[in-house]
Design a protein around this motif. Structure first.
Motif, PDB file in Angstrom:
ATOM      1  N   THR A   1      20.298  44.187  -7.202  1.00  0.00           N
ATOM      2  CA  THR A   1      19.576  45.053  -8.132  1.00  0.00           C
ATOM      3  C   THR A   1      19.874  46.525  -7.850  1.00  0.00           C
ATOM      4  O   THR A   1      19.980  47.339  -8.773  1.00  0.00           O
ATOM      5  N   VAL A   2      20.011  46.859  -6.588  1.00  0.00           N
ATOM      6  CA  VAL A   2      20.339  48.238  -6.235  1.00  0.00           C
ATOM      7  C   VAL A   2      21.725  48.589  -6.780  1.00  0.00           C
ATOM      8  O   VAL A   2      21.924  49.674  -7.336  1.00  0.00           O
TER       9      VAL A   2
ATOM     10  N   ALA B   1      16.809  47.920  -0.747  1.00  0.00           N
ATOM     11  CA  ALA B   1      16.395  46.785  -1.565  1.00  0.00           C
ATOM     12  C   ALA B   1      15.131  46.131  -1.003  1.00  0.00           C
ATOM     13  O   ALA B   1      14.132  45.976  -1.703  1.00  0.00           O
TER      14      ALA B   1
ATOM     15  N   LEU C   1      13.124  52.885  -5.771  1.00  0.00           N
ATOM     16  CA  LEU C   1      14.382  52.748  -5.037  1.00  0.00           C
ATOM     17  C   LEU C   1      14.786  54.100  -4.459  1.00  0.00           C
ATOM     18  O   LEU C   1      15.220  54.203  -3.311  1.00  0.00           O
TER      19      LEU C   1
ATOM     20  N   SER D   1      16.180  42.537  -4.800  1.00  0.00           N
ATOM     21  CA  SER D   1      17.402  42.055  -4.166  1.00  0.00           C
ATOM     22  C   SER D   1      18.453  43.163  -4.062  1.00  0.00           C
ATOM     23  O   SER D   1      18.409  44.148  -4.788  1.00  0.00           O
ATOM     24  N   ARG D   2      19.400  42.958  -3.175  1.00  0.00           N
ATOM     25  CA  ARG D   2      20.451  43.957  -2.961  1.00  0.00           C
ATOM     26  C   ARG D   2      21.233  44.194  -4.241  1.00  0.00           C
ATOM     27  O   ARG D   2      21.597  45.320  -4.584  1.00  0.00           O
TER      28      ARG D   2
END
Lengths: 196, 196
Positions: free
Chosen positions: B47-48, B38, B16, B44-45
């Motif tokens: 997760t960021v 992401a 990331l 997925s977004r």
DNA sequence: ATCATCTGTCCGGCCTCTTGACATTTGAGG
DNA sequence: CCTCAAATGTCAAGAGGCCGGACAGATGAT
């Protein structure tokens, strides 16, 4: 399409296979402990079962991966020749030499307590044969498109089985086996020669 | 202790940060899109957000990692000198040279739309200062144990702030700044010199 | 005969990632 | 000025995979 999770999954499998490979080389099939594989990878024993089903599945996966790596090397030898007969001879010699040095082959054939492992090269050798055949066939068709598919397949099959037999039951040195096989198959392939 | 899951977690964070680093270098802080980070990592977004909290957290993490890498290099320069004054001079010169070539520093200081990013080196620079100070201090104490901790800390602090200032607001070339700083601090450190 | 070890299976719990929705902010364009 | 598009940030439900522990069965050594 190629998510982080996918890559992680592949990496997990690969690390498990690394651990299993080391264990087999060190102690043969009987010396392979599911628990060791798990612990050495930093994962639970259950995860190993989820990935490979059972101990036999682990061995199969290790052998398939090793076969594919093996074939990459042999195909590279093939690619260096423009004449099919030369390719045949060089590839056979390379395969036999590689096999003689391969730790996994040694472990399967000569480690005490690897009777089951050795079966993957003999009575249960379909998988190794199929993987090898597929890779070699594809390579031959790409590099010598003028050879009819059926003839290519036949040659690959004959050569492959002879080589495998010499791996399991060694005879003359690699170069001699390669020369012999090339001599026997030359008439069959003579019309496709590319003399330099 | 170091399970596969742990390694995977670290790898995720690292990938990331790689994606975020590239985005910042390419388009400054404003050009950094959470969605791009992401997608480029295959995650997925959300997760960021789970990993860094918010966009500012991403930037901070990128800068901290870069600072630590930066300090590794500077400390290596320090380690090559036996005399503290020589170490000081060489490290200062190395730091300024490195900073001048560093893509992230360039992006933070000269990319349009990176006003916020540049604050991490100025009004919100505590984190960078702390990380740098900690690394340098530990290194100095290990290599020049004869220097009293308080003196070492003072020197590190002074040099660090001067260097950071020159990174933000460039003046004379690195070698000149290094020589100047060494000259000014020599009297303070004279009793610890190791003349060759 | 007993004990230890290993294989193979099952299951409940947990943690992380995903997905989709939503409110809010911000900048560009009519 | 108003509107629309895009981006940030938050939330909750759902899915998937790993963990941990337990258990039965097989095997081999003492």
């Amino acid at each position: 399409m190629d998510s982080f999770a996918d890559r992680t999954k592949r990496r997990l499998r690969d690390e498990l296979l690394d651990a299993a490979y080391d264990a087999i080389v060190a102690g043969g099939y009987d010396g392979l402990r599911m628990n060791d594989v798990a612990r050495r990878t930093g994962v639970s024993r259950q995860t190993v079962y989820n990935e490979f089903g059972d101990k036999w599945g682990v061995l199969q996966a290790v052998v398939v991966r090793e076969t594919e790596r093996f074939l990459l090397d042999v195909n590279a030898a093939l690619a260096e020749q423009s004449d099919p007969i030369d390719g045949l001879r060089v590839a056979v010699e390379r395969a036999l030499t590689l096999a003689g040095d391969n730790p996994l082959v040694k472990a399967a054939l000569s480690q005490p307590g690897s009777d089951q492992a050795s079966q993957l090269l003999t009575t249960r050798g379909q998988q190794v044969l199929e993987v090898s055949h597929q890779r070699l066939d594809a390579h031959v068709r790409e590099h010598w498109p003028e050879i009819p598919p059926e003839d290519a397949t036949s040659c690959v099959d004959v050569a492959l089985r002879v080589v495998l037999s010499h791996i399991v039951t060694p005879g003359p040195p690699p170069a001699a086996v390669a020369a012999q096989l090339a001599r026997v198959l030359t008439p069959f392939l003579s019309s496709y020669r590319r003399q330099v």
